[in-house]
Design a protein around this motif. Structure first.
Motif, short mmCIF file in Angstrom:
data_model
loop_
_atom_site.label_atom_id
_atom_site.label_comp_id
_atom_site.label_asym_id
_atom_site.label_seq_id
_atom_site.Cartn_x
_atom_site.Cartn_y
_atom_site.Cartn_z
N ARG A 142 0.83 -1.34 0.05
CA ARG A 142 0.00 -0.03 -0.16
C ARG A 142 0.81 1.39 -0.08
NH1 ARG A 142 -3.62 -0.46 4.62
NH2 ARG A 142 -2.26 -1.82 5.39
N LEU A 189 3.99 1.55 -1.22
CA LEU A 189 5.00 1.60 -2.15
C LEU A 189 4.57 1.24 -3.73
CD1 LEU A 189 8.40 0.48 -0.51
CD2 LEU A 189 7.58 2.63 -0.81
N ILE A 190 3.64 0.63 -3.75
CA ILE A 190 3.26 0.16 -5.11
C ILE A 190 2.07 0.85 -5.58
CG2 ILE A 190 2.02 -1.69 -6.36
CD1 ILE A 190 5.10 -2.23 -5.41
N ASN A 191 2.20 1.71 -6.85
CA ASN A 191 1.15 2.23 -7.51
C ASN A 191 0.69 1.43 -8.77
OD1 ASN A 191 1.27 4.80 -6.22
ND2 ASN A 191 3.41 4.96 -7.14
N VAL A 192 -0.61 1.51 -9.31
CA VAL A 192 -0.96 1.14 -10.40
C VAL A 192 -0.01 0.81 -11.48
CG1 VAL A 192 -2.90 0.89 -12.24
CG2 VAL A 192 -3.62 1.71 -9.82
N ASP A 225 2.99 -0.68 -11.42
CA ASP A 225 4.35 -0.97 -10.91
C ASP A 225 4.78 -2.31 -10.96
OD1 ASP A 225 4.89 1.72 -10.09
OD2 ASP A 225 4.61 1.43 -8.01
N ALA A 238 -2.85 -3.66 -4.70
CA ALA A 238 -2.41 -2.63 -4.64
C ALA A 238 -2.36 -1.89 -6.33
CB ALA A 238 -0.80 -2.06 -4.10
N GLY A 239 -2.55 -2.95 -7.17
CA GLY A 239 -2.49 -2.43 -8.76
C GLY A 239 -1.22 -2.87 -9.34
N GLY A 240 -0.55 -3.34 -8.59
CA GLY A 240 1.01 -3.86 -9.22
C GLY A 240 0.87 -5.18 -10.30
N ARG A 290 9.75 -1.95 -8.98
CA ARG A 290 9.68 -1.45 -7.52
C ARG A 290 10.19 -2.17 -6.38
NH1 ARG A 290 11.00 1.66 -4.44
NH2 ARG A 290 9.75 2.85 -3.18
#
Length: 170
Positions: A36, A38-41, A43, A62-64, A91
């Motif tokens: 939550r 460090l990860i963006n959609v 990544d 988280a969308g990774g 990441r």
């Protein structure tokens, strides 16, 4: 106050600075927090195919995107993980040592080499939930101040405290 006391005890046990210890709701709770934070959609994250599946769930939520590297000779494929990291510039890179469910392990020196050979923007999550069951040579000598790696450990396995869900990060 209890978390403070536990952090102090863990830091004394490992002979490291108190500020390098984070206590969480087991390793799953720590993985969830990392995902939550460090990860963006979109990544990229590199992990082993057949490794701890819950890790992937946290990254997906988280969308990774998880790039899975197959095992080689019943071991996590260190060279494959390094190669995937160099290609995809993820990441995060997640590795478990010793591995569950295989029970296999790499020497600490090999884990240190993996960390040295990944891109500077990649954070290694070294899951050592079973480190108490491994021989001494399986434990990497990693400086807790190294910003490229975070180690996860737990009281659930060797101490039989699974119901308490207490893990910690170094």
């Amino acid at each position: 106050p209890e978390v403070y006391i536990l952090r102090k005890a863990i830091s004394r046990f490992h002979d490291i600075d108190f500020r390098n210890i984070l206590v969480g709701e087991g390793i799953d709770g720590l993985i969830s927090n990392i995902a939550r934070l460090l990860i963006n959609v979109g990544d990229k994250v590199v992990s082993s195919l057949g490794g701890y599946p819950t890790f992937d769930y946290h990254i997906f939520s988280a969308g990774g995107d998880v790039i899975s590297v197959p095992y080689a000779n019943d071991l996590e494929n260190l060279n494959g993980l390094i190669e995937a990291a160099q290609i995809h510039r993820p990441r995060l890179l997640y590795i478990v040592n010793p591995d569950n469910p295989m029970g296999t392990w790499w020497t600490g020196k090999k884990i240190e080499e993996l960390i040295e050979n990944i891109p500077s923007e990649t954070l290694v999550i070294l899951d050592e939930a079973y480190f108490e069951f491994a021989p001494d040579e399986a434990i990497a000598a990693i400086n807790p101040e190294n910003p490229k790696v975070i180690r996860f450990r737990t009281f659930s396995k060797a101490y039989g405290l699974a119901g308490l869900r207490v893990g910690y990060a170094i």
